[in-house]
Design an enzyme around this catalytic site. Structure first.
Site, PDB file in Angstrom:
ATOM      1  N   LYS A 168      -6.113  -5.716  -2.959  1.00  0.00           N
ATOM      2  CA  LYS A 168      -6.779  -6.229  -1.758  1.00  0.00           C
ATOM      3  C   LYS A 168      -7.863  -5.271  -1.297  1.00  0.00           C
ATOM      4  O   LYS A 168      -7.848  -4.080  -1.650  1.00  0.00           O
ATOM      5  CB  LYS A 168      -5.764  -6.486  -0.642  1.00  0.00           C
ATOM      6  CG  LYS A 168      -5.148  -5.226  -0.048  1.00  0.00           C
ATOM      7  CD  LYS A 168      -4.236  -5.585   1.118  1.00  0.00           C
ATOM      8  CE  LYS A 168      -3.572  -4.385   1.717  1.00  0.00           C
ATOM      9  NZ  LYS A 168      -4.455  -3.433   2.376  1.00  0.00           N
ATOM     10  N   CYS A 195      -2.233  -2.555   7.951  1.00  0.00           N
ATOM     11  CA  CYS A 195      -1.928  -3.530   6.900  1.00  0.00           C
ATOM     12  C   CYS A 195      -0.572  -4.190   7.076  1.00  0.00           C
ATOM     13  O   CYS A 195      -0.415  -5.374   6.761  1.00  0.00           O
ATOM     14  CB  CYS A 195      -2.062  -2.873   5.529  1.00  0.00           C
ATOM     15  SG  CYS A 195      -3.737  -2.230   5.275  1.00  0.00           S
ATOM     16  N   ASP A 198       0.780  -1.249   0.000  1.00  0.00           N
ATOM     17  CA  ASP A 198       0.000   0.000   0.000  1.00  0.00           C
ATOM     18  C   ASP A 198       0.807   1.293   0.000  1.00  0.00           C
ATOM     19  O   ASP A 198       0.421   2.269   0.649  1.00  0.00           O
ATOM     20  CB  ASP A 198      -0.953   0.038   1.197  1.00  0.00           C
ATOM     21  CG  ASP A 198      -1.915  -1.119   1.242  1.00  0.00           C
ATOM     22  OD1 ASP A 198      -2.024  -1.855   0.246  1.00  0.00           O
ATOM     23  OD2 ASP A 198      -2.580  -1.303   2.288  1.00  0.00           O
TER      24      ASP A 198
END
Length: 182
Positions: A86, A119, A10
């Site tokens: 995701k 995450c 990310d």
């Protein structure tokens, strides 16, 4: 290819100063992640990019077809590198990440990215639970201030607490310089 993969979680525009959820120290973390990625490419390690995308049509962050959802250019994937999309904090949940790692014969993962408390934590724990030797490069990760019980917890403390927990039971937590020196 080696038995090691770098999982870049990310590092997306939304987390940079022009995004909707800027993180403390994201520029330095992304620069360190880019160093780790460069070394991985040079040594033949697999590099897998993870991109968070919200499923709601008008999501407040990481909305489809916005610049915020795009992977930041500092860690831009090469054409041959996989991008796993995701929808949950854990990059293994409802994705083909584990299958990609298994197909590549990966036994060890190195995790960089954002956010440390969300995450990175979820993906690192899942990687360890799946049996991968897990390394988290902590200065190639970033997070933000959090609030709890009316108290603000500064990002540096959030990051330190989560890295301490991951290092306690889930993997090796190291710096970019120390990782690159090994």
């Amino acid at each position: 290819m080696t038995q090691r993969a770098v999982i870049v979680v990310d590092i997306q525009n939304e987390y940079f100063p022009t995004g909707k959820l800027p993180l403390f120290g994201i520029e330095l973390a992304a620069a360190n992640a880019a160093r780790v990625i460069h070394a991985a490419r040079a040594s033949g390690d697999t590099v897998i990019h993870v991109q968070h995308a919200m499923q709601e049509p008008h999501a407040p962050i990481f909305a489809a077809n916005t610049t915020g959802v795009e992977i930041n250019p500092i860690v831009q994937p090469l054409e041959r590198e996989a991008v796993v999309v995701k929808h949950h904090p854990n990059a293994f949940r409802d994705t083909d990440l584990k299958q990609r790692l298994e197909t590549g014969g990966v036994k060890e993962v190195v995790i960089v990215g954002a956010m440390s408390h969300m995450c990175i934590d979820a993906t690192s724990r899942a990687a360890a639970d799946h049996g991968y030797k897990t390394t988290i490069v902590h200065d190639a990760c970033a997070t933000c201030d959090l609030t709890f019980g009316g108290m603000t917890v500064p990002a540096v403390q959030v990051h330190a607490a989560f890295m301490a927990a991951l290092g306690f039971a889930y993997g090796t937590v190291t710096t970019t310089s120390d990782y690159l020196a090994t």
